[in-house]
Motif scaffolding. Sequence first.
Motif, PDB file in Angstrom:
ATOM      1  N   PHE A 194       0.822  -1.211   0.000  1.00 14.66           N
ATOM      2  CA  PHE A 194       0.000   0.000   0.000  1.00 14.66           C
ATOM      3  C   PHE A 194       0.860   1.267   0.000  1.00 14.66           C
ATOM      4  N   ASN A 195       1.941   1.227  -0.793  1.00 12.23           N
ATOM      5  CA  ASN A 195       2.820   2.392  -0.969  1.00 12.23           C
ATOM      6  C   ASN A 195       3.498   2.841   0.327  1.00 12.23           C
ATOM      7  N   ARG A 196       3.694   1.910   1.220  1.00 12.28           N
ATOM      8  CA  ARG A 196       4.427   2.226   2.446  1.00 12.28           C
ATOM      9  C   ARG A 196       5.148   0.983   2.944  1.00 12.28           C
ATOM     10  N   GLU A 197       6.040   1.179   3.889  1.00 13.83           N
ATOM     11  CA  GLU A 197       6.799   0.067   4.446  1.00 13.83           C
ATOM     12  C   GLU A 197       6.289  -0.251   5.848  1.00 13.83           C
TER      13      GLU A 197
END
Length: 343
Positions: free
Chosen positions: A145-148
């Motif tokens: 989701f576009n994050r770590e």
Amino acid sequence: MHLVRDPDSVLADWHAHALRFEREIGKVVLGQERVIRLLTIATFARGHVLLEGDVGVGKTTLLRAMARAIGGAFERIEGTIDLMPGDLVYHAHLGEDGKPRIDPGPLLRQGEDLSIFFFNEINRARPQVHSLLLRLMAERSVSAFNREYRFPHVQVFADRNRVEREETFELPAAARDRFLMEVQVAMPEAEEARRALVFDPRFHDVDALLMDVESGVLDPQALGTVARAIQIGVRTSPALEAYTLALWEGVRHPGALGLTIEGVSMDRVVQGGASPRGMSYLIRAARVRAWLEGRDMVVPEDLRAVFPEVMAHRIFTDPVYEMRREPIVAALIAGVFERVPAP
């Protein structure tokens, strides 16, 4: 649990907790004292473990008991042929209102509290799934989701289906090398333990059984600090270091020791493995074993106690011997122990 900066104080404070941790697990997992000790070593060495064993020998119960005693969250996933990497991080489904929903998957469900992640029948999953798991093991993080997302306290356990060969994807050598240990979970040998597991109703309800395990014996957020203190506080002598290097040379070049195994060409049997990383894992595990035994120095018995589980899967044999790999490697290790003099 309060931690102080002095490593000696940390180790003295935690030693009793580690032994209590083993006792709590032993309440619900019978006849597996050696396995419990090895998994305790892996826990304090902060290493991942590949479990071996038949179906129904209690691997999941063992890991759930560990998670409860550690005090962290437990999640598991089943390896299947159609499992995709995304299935580990999210779950897409229709809600009660008929609209599509995306909920966190087993990796994200517990967030940073995730302590033990169990991948059942890992060789049923495709290599793409293995790649995601390897990143989790190496970096304790995944991207979604576009994050770590980070899992600073997670310890990964997996097991393999070793009976069925169809629709399975065996782990490559590089993947198996990420596991600190490969541990065999066999049936208990003691008749009393077997009788209890079959006839005592207490062992038939796992959820109720696990309530007997004291929760939070260890603090998962502090295990990293304790692990570092063990590696700093437990020493190795020059003689022990020379012995370790001699064992390393022995498993790489067994023919030079005069070791013989019936039906095996000793000049070609070992094709590689026993890397520097593997040897560093061996010392890491041996230091924890020494600490659990109440010592601040590694002795040869510590190395030998963890050597098969840490090193056997890192010794790669010639393909012609692959079908006999396990007994050959076991004989090789036993022979090296016999021929390399201990200090």
